[in-house]
Design a protein around this motif. Sequence first.
Motif, mmCIF file in Angstrom:
data_model
loop_
_atom_site.group_PDB
_atom_site.id
_atom_site.type_symbol
_atom_site.label_atom_id
_atom_site.label_comp_id
_atom_site.label_asym_id
_atom_site.label_seq_id
_atom_site.Cartn_x
_atom_site.Cartn_y
_atom_site.Cartn_z
ATOM 1 N N GLY A 217 25.282 -12.910 -29.885
ATOM 2 C CA GLY A 217 24.205 -13.435 -29.049
ATOM 3 C C GLY A 217 23.146 -14.214 -29.821
ATOM 4 O O GLY A 217 22.822 -15.357 -29.467
ATOM 5 N N ASN B 280 20.352 -13.889 -23.477
ATOM 6 C CA ASN B 280 20.643 -13.131 -24.696
ATOM 7 C C ASN B 280 19.451 -12.315 -25.147
ATOM 8 O O ASN B 280 19.569 -11.120 -25.456
ATOM 9 C CB ASN B 280 21.010 -14.085 -25.835
ATOM 10 N N ASN C 172 19.181 -8.268 -25.007
ATOM 11 C CA ASN C 172 18.937 -7.511 -26.242
ATOM 12 C C ASN C 172 17.718 -6.605 -26.081
ATOM 13 O O ASN C 172 17.767 -5.421 -26.420
ATOM 14 C CB ASN C 172 18.661 -8.457 -27.410
HETATM 15 MG MG MG Z 1 22.875 -9.503 -27.808
#
Ligand code: MG
Lengths: 135, 484
Positions: B441, B375, B379
Motif C-alpha cells: 500500500g 491506503n 492503514n
Molecule cells: Mg496498507
Amino acid sequence: MVKKVLLIEDDEFIRDLYKRQLDICDMFTYAFSNGADGLKSAQENQYDLILLDIMLPGMNGLDVLRSLKQNEKTKNIPVIMVSNLGQESVVKEGFALGAIGYLIKATFTPDQIVQEITKIFDQHSQSAQPPQAKG
Amino acid sequence: MNLPIKWFLISLTLFFYLTGLAAGLLIGEFFSNLIGAIAAVFIMVIIGLTSYLVIHSTIINPLQKLQNSLKNIGEKDFEVRLDGGSQNEIGGLFGAFNTMVVDLKAIIEKLEQDKNLKSADKDKFEVVLSGISDAIIAVDLDQKIQIFNSAAQNLTGYSTEEVIGHHIGKVIRVFDRSDELLPFDYCPVNSSNSEEGVAFTKKDLKIVGKNKEFFANLVAGKIKGGTGINLGCILALHDTSEEKRLEEMKLDFVSMAAHELRTPLTSLRGYLSVLIKETKNTLGADDTMFLSRANISAQQLSALIENLLNVSRIENHKLTINIEPTDIRQLIQQSVDQIMERATEKKITLEFKRDDSPLPKVLIDKIRIGEVLGNLLSNAIAYTQDGGRVSVWIERKGDDVVTHVADTGEGISKESLQHLFTKFFRISGKLEQTTKGTGLGLYISKEIIQMHHGEIWVESELGKGSTFSFSLPTESKSLVLDFK
Ligand SMILES: [Mg+2]
Ligand SMILES: Nc1ncnc2c1ncn2[C@@H]1O[C@H](COP(=O)(O)OP(=O)(O)OP(=O)(O)O)[C@@H](O)[C@H]1O
C-alpha cells in the motif's frame, strides 16, 4: 423527468445490478450485452444517456463509440464509459472520440455509480446548454 | 637453354672463330700455299672447337646450374645445393650460394612461423568475438568504430564494412525511454590513460541501428593503455528484446487474470452492498454483521488484486495518470464515506475535519489519489486498536494542498520508519498479525504521489500514533509542472 438510459455491458450480473439501481433512481434503462444490439437500439430510440462498457466481446466499446459519433441521429447523445482500473490509455482515446466521462466499476458500489452518473450528466448538460436568461 | 646464354655462346664462338681465322690467315701468309691454307683452316677449326668446349665447361655449365638452382629457389625449394665447384671463382660463388640458400631457408621458415602464429591469434580473437552473443563494439580515441562483431551486425543491421572507421554516434542511437543519450555519456574514451574499467552501465536502453531497433543492457568500459593501440572504449550490448517480450506477456497475463478476477468480484461486492442497504432494518444484529464481514473481505480481496496489478504496472512503467482539476475535499469525503463501515466495525471514530474556506482545485488523477487515500485510511484503521480515533484534515501550503491522516494507533519505531515506503515491508506487530496485508500500500502510494510531483511523509511515535501526510499541486502551479 425520467431519463432514458442505454446500458451496454457484457457481464450479466453487473448489467442487472446497474439496471436495478438506475431504475430505482428514476431512470428508464434498456440494457444490452453487446455493441451491435446496443447500436441498433440507439438508432431506434431517443436516449438521454449511454453507459458503455469498454471491454466488450466482438465489437469493443471504442468501436461502438465511434459508430455512435459518426451517426447523425446518435452523435449528440452523451456517452459515459464504464471501465476497469488500468485502462487509462483506452479511456483517453474514448475522451478523444467524444465521451463525456468515465467510471471505474470496481471503485464504486452500484448506488455510488448512479450518483456519479447523475453528477457527470448534470455537469455536462449545464456546460452544453448555458442557462437561459429569465424573461 | 635460354636466349641470353645462347647469344653469349654464339658470340664467344664467333670471337674464337675469328681469332682462329686470323691465326690461319697469318699462317697461310707464311706458307702461301694450299697446304698452308688447309692447315690454317684446320687450326682455325681446332681453336674454335677447343675454345667452345673450354668455355662451355668452365663458364656456361656452372652458370646454367646456378640459373636452375635460382629457379628452384624461386619455387621455394630450399633443398638445392651447388657442388662440383673447383678452386676457382666459380667454386667460391657456389660456396657463397649454398650458404645463402641455408640462411634464406632459415629466415623464410621463421617468417612463416610468425605469420602462422599471428593468424592463429587473429583467428582465435575473431572466433571468440563472433561467438559472443552480445554485441561488442570497440571505438578508438575519436569514438570511431574499430571492432564490430557479428552479434553487433545482427542486432544493428549494419555490416562491419559499413561501420569501421565511422563515428559511433552516426551508427547507433541510444535512448533511455524518451531521452536520447549521447556518445559522450555512454561511450567515454580515455585520453589520460589513467583510469579503466566500467565507465557506464544502464539497463533497458533502446538502440536504433540501420532500420532496426532493439532493447539492450549496455556496459561500457574504458580501455587502459588504449592510446598505444588506439582504442578508447569497448561497449557490450546485451539484447533484452526477448526478455522484454516475455515481461510484456507476463504483464498481459497479469492484467488478463486480474480482469477475470475483477469482474465476478465487482458483482459480488455490488450485490452485497445492495443487500446490506435493503436489509438494514429487517435483519438481526448477527446477520448484519455476517453481511458486513463478507463485504469487508470482498473489499480487501479487490484491494489486494488492485495492489498487485499496480505494482506490476509500476515496475513496467505502465502506470499512467489522467490529470484533471479536482475538488480534493469532495474526494476525501468520498474515501472517508467508503471506509466508514470498516471503522464502525472496529469502533474507531473516523472524521474528516472540513472547513469550507475557498480552496483552489488540485491537479490530480482522482482515481489514483482516491487509492492513496484509501491506503492511508485503511492503514490508520487497521493499525489502530479498537476504540481509537482517525482524523483527516487539509492545509494549504503555498501552491500545494497538504492532506493529513492521523491516528491514535500503535505508532512506528524509528528503525521501521525508514523502510516504510519500500515494497513488501510490514512490521511484525500484534495488529499486523491479525490483518491481512501485503506491504504494498505505502509503496504504491509513494509512487502515485511522486507521479503527481507531490511528496509523502510520516511522523510517528511508538505507542502514541502516526500522522501520514502528502502534498499535491494546485492549479496555480500547473504551468511549471510536466505530467508524463
Ligand atoms: Mg496498507
Ligand atoms: N498508520 C499506521 N500505524 C502504524 N503502522 C503502520 C501504519 N501504516 C502503515 N504501517 C506499517 O507499515 C507497514 C506497511 O504498510 P502498507 O500499507 O505498505 O502495507 P500493508 O498495510 O501491510 O499491506 P497492504 O499492501 O494491504 O496495504 C504495515 O504493515 C504496518 O506495519
